[in-house]
Design a protein around this motif. Sequence first.
Motif, PDB file in Angstrom:
ATOM      1  N   ASP A  93       0.860  -1.178   0.000  1.00 29.71           N
ATOM      2  CA  ASP A  93       0.000   0.000   0.000  1.00 29.71           C
ATOM      3  C   ASP A  93       0.894   1.226   0.000  1.00 29.71           C
ATOM      4  O   ASP A  93       1.753   1.373   0.878  1.00 29.71           O
ATOM      5  N   PRO A  94       0.727   2.154  -0.924  1.00 27.50           N
ATOM      6  CA  PRO A  94       1.623   3.315  -0.967  1.00 27.50           C
ATOM      7  C   PRO A  94       1.500   4.219   0.252  1.00 27.50           C
ATOM      8  O   PRO A  94       2.383   5.011   0.522  1.00 27.50           O
ATOM      9  N   ARG A  95       0.419   4.094   1.019  1.00 25.38           N
ATOM     10  CA  ARG A  95       0.270   4.918   2.223  1.00 25.38           C
ATOM     11  C   ARG A  95       1.053   4.371   3.402  1.00 25.38           C
ATOM     12  O   ARG A  95       1.226   5.041   4.397  1.00 25.38           O
ATOM     13  N   VAL A  96       1.526   3.125   3.285  1.00 27.97           N
ATOM     14  CA  VAL A  96       2.256   2.482   4.375  1.00 27.97           C
ATOM     15  C   VAL A  96       3.720   2.857   4.270  1.00 27.97           C
ATOM     16  O   VAL A  96       4.334   2.699   3.226  1.00 27.97           O
ATOM     17  N   LYS A  97       4.284   3.386   5.365  1.00 34.47           N
ATOM     18  CA  LYS A  97       5.701   3.687   5.408  1.00 34.47           C
ATOM     19  C   LYS A  97       6.444   2.531   6.041  1.00 34.47           C
ATOM     20  O   LYS A  97       5.928   1.865   6.923  1.00 34.47           O
ATOM     21  N   VAL A  98       7.646   2.318   5.581  1.00 33.67           N
ATOM     22  CA  VAL A  98       8.489   1.288   6.184  1.00 33.67           C
ATOM     23  C   VAL A  98       8.797   1.716   7.611  1.00 33.67           C
ATOM     24  O   VAL A  98       9.034   2.887   7.886  1.00 33.67           O
ATOM     25  N   ALA A  99       8.791   0.767   8.548  1.00 31.68           N
ATOM     26  CA  ALA A  99       8.928   1.084   9.975  1.00 31.68           C
ATOM     27  C   ALA A  99      10.211   1.835  10.266  1.00 31.68           C
ATOM     28  O   ALA A  99      10.219   2.763  11.059  1.00 31.68           O
ATOM     29  N   SER A 100      11.329   1.462   9.653  1.00 24.44           N
ATOM     30  CA  SER A 100      12.585   2.131   9.967  1.00 24.44           C
ATOM     31  C   SER A 100      12.568   3.583   9.512  1.00 24.44           C
ATOM     32  O   SER A 100      13.110   4.450  10.177  1.00 24.44           O
ATOM     33  N   GLU A 101      11.943   3.874   8.360  1.00 23.28           N
ATOM     34  CA  GLU A 101      11.858   5.260   7.902  1.00 23.28           C
ATOM     35  C   GLU A 101      10.987   6.086   8.839  1.00 23.28           C
ATOM     36  O   GLU A 101      11.326   7.204   9.194  1.00 23.28           O
ATOM     37  N   SER A 102       9.853   5.531   9.244  1.00 23.02           N
ATOM     38  CA  SER A 102       8.947   6.235  10.148  1.00 23.02           C
ATOM     39  C   SER A 102       9.612   6.474  11.500  1.00 23.02           C
ATOM     40  O   SER A 102       9.498   7.546  12.075  1.00 23.02           O
ATOM     41  N   ALA A 103      10.299   5.467  12.015  1.00 22.29           N
ATOM     42  CA  ALA A 103      10.976   5.613  13.300  1.00 22.29           C
ATOM     43  C   ALA A 103      12.088   6.644  13.211  1.00 22.29           C
ATOM     44  O   ALA A 103      12.309   7.418  14.136  1.00 22.29           O
ATOM     45  N   HIS A 104      12.794   6.686  12.088  1.00 25.55           N
ATOM     46  CA  HIS A 104      13.877   7.651  11.924  1.00 25.55           C
ATOM     47  C   HIS A 104      13.316   9.070  11.876  1.00 25.55           C
ATOM     48  O   HIS A 104      13.882   9.988  12.454  1.00 25.55           O
ATOM     49  N   ASP A 105      12.187   9.252  11.176  1.00 28.13           N
ATOM     50  CA  ASP A 105      11.587  10.582  11.074  1.00 28.13           C
ATOM     51  C   ASP A 105      11.107  11.091  12.425  1.00 28.13           C
ATOM     52  O   ASP A 105      11.196  12.276  12.716  1.00 28.13           O
ATOM     53  N   GLY A 120      12.245  10.097  15.421  1.00 27.87           N
ATOM     54  CA  GLY A 120      13.253  10.001  16.465  1.00 27.87           C
ATOM     55  C   GLY A 120      12.993   8.873  17.444  1.00 27.87           C
ATOM     56  O   GLY A 120      13.338   8.970  18.609  1.00 27.87           O
ATOM     57  N   ARG A 121      12.396   7.789  17.004  1.00 26.77           N
ATOM     58  CA  ARG A 121      12.048   6.676  17.886  1.00 26.77           C
ATOM     59  C   ARG A 121      12.953   5.472  17.628  1.00 26.77           C
ATOM     60  O   ARG A 121      12.482   4.358  17.531  1.00 26.77           O
ATOM     61  N   ARG A 122      14.207   5.700  17.508  1.00 22.26           N
ATOM     62  CA  ARG A 122      15.141   4.602  17.261  1.00 22.26           C
ATOM     63  C   ARG A 122      15.965   4.350  18.509  1.00 22.26           C
ATOM     64  O   ARG A 122      16.296   5.275  19.242  1.00 22.26           O
ATOM     65  N   ILE A 123      16.299   3.100  18.746  1.00 24.60           N
ATOM     66  CA  ILE A 123      17.206   2.713  19.820  1.00 24.60           C
ATOM     67  C   ILE A 123      18.199   1.746  19.210  1.00 24.60           C
ATOM     68  O   ILE A 123      17.808   0.770  18.574  1.00 24.60           O
ATOM     69  N   GLY A 124      19.477   2.016  19.410  1.00 19.15           N
ATOM     70  CA  GLY A 124      20.505   1.136  18.886  1.00 19.15           C
ATOM     71  C   GLY A 124      20.934   0.125  19.930  1.00 19.15           C
ATOM     72  O   GLY A 124      21.031   0.443  21.114  1.00 19.15           O
ATOM     73  N   THR A 125      21.154  -1.097  19.497  1.00 14.35           N
ATOM     74  CA  THR A 125      21.701  -2.118  20.388  1.00 14.35           C
ATOM     75  C   THR A 125      23.030  -2.565  19.800  1.00 14.35           C
ATOM     76  O   THR A 125      23.112  -2.901  18.622  1.00 14.35           O
ATOM     77  N   VAL A 126      24.058  -2.551  20.627  1.00 19.96           N
ATOM     78  CA  VAL A 126      25.393  -2.921  20.189  1.00 19.96           C
ATOM     79  C   VAL A 126      25.942  -3.958  21.162  1.00 19.96           C
ATOM     80  O   VAL A 126      25.901  -3.762  22.373  1.00 19.96           O
ATOM     81  N   THR A 127      26.446  -5.054  20.619  1.00 16.63           N
ATOM     82  CA  THR A 127      27.107  -6.089  21.407  1.00 16.63           C
ATOM     83  C   THR A 127      28.532  -6.202  20.893  1.00 16.63           C
ATOM     84  O   THR A 127      28.815  -7.003  19.992  1.00 16.63           O
ATOM     85  N   PRO A 128      29.441  -5.381  21.407  1.00 24.04           N
ATOM     86  CA  PRO A 128      30.804  -5.391  20.883  1.00 24.04           C
ATOM     87  C   PRO A 128      31.571  -6.640  21.299  1.00 24.04           C
ATOM     88  O   PRO A 128      31.325  -7.218  22.361  1.00 24.04           O
ATOM     89  N   ASP A 129      32.491  -7.049  20.423  1.00 24.41           N
ATOM     90  CA  ASP A 129      33.380  -8.168  20.721  1.00 24.41           C
ATOM     91  C   ASP A 129      34.714  -7.686  21.266  1.00 24.41           C
ATOM     92  O   ASP A 129      35.374  -8.393  22.004  1.00 24.41           O
TER      93      ASP A 129
END
Length: 145
Positions: free
Chosen positions: A40-52, A54-63
Amino acid sequence: MGSVRKASAWLGLVDDNDDERYYDDDYAEGQESGDAWVTDPRVKVASESAHDKGRRIGTVTPDSFRDARQIGELFRDGVPVIMNLTSMEPADAKRVVDFAAGLIFGLRGSIERVSTRVFLLTPADTEIISGEPAGRQSGGFFNQS
């Protein structure tokens, strides 16, 4: 192709010369190579919507300590970061925590320990809300007595 030949081709014992049956070139002609498939063209991809928003959380598991750069780049971009240091050697984990302390001091953020060797780094404009109950009510929903 017989069933024995199909099984042999599936196991990789003989060459499957009937490759054309798996591809449908007519379907790919109508699409452009850079377009993403969306129902559906009205549906935005979740990552784009979250980026717009500011609802992103990064998880990092460094070695190793070399992976600290990824933590720094995410945090510098204003993304809260969850650092999971459980797979690191204690000496390297201490170096990464020191690095994170420098990040939060320099960018006016905050750091909170979530569990053993797991930390949450939040930028200055992020508020952490504790999940502690405000007060238990007697006779509430979970009262089993």
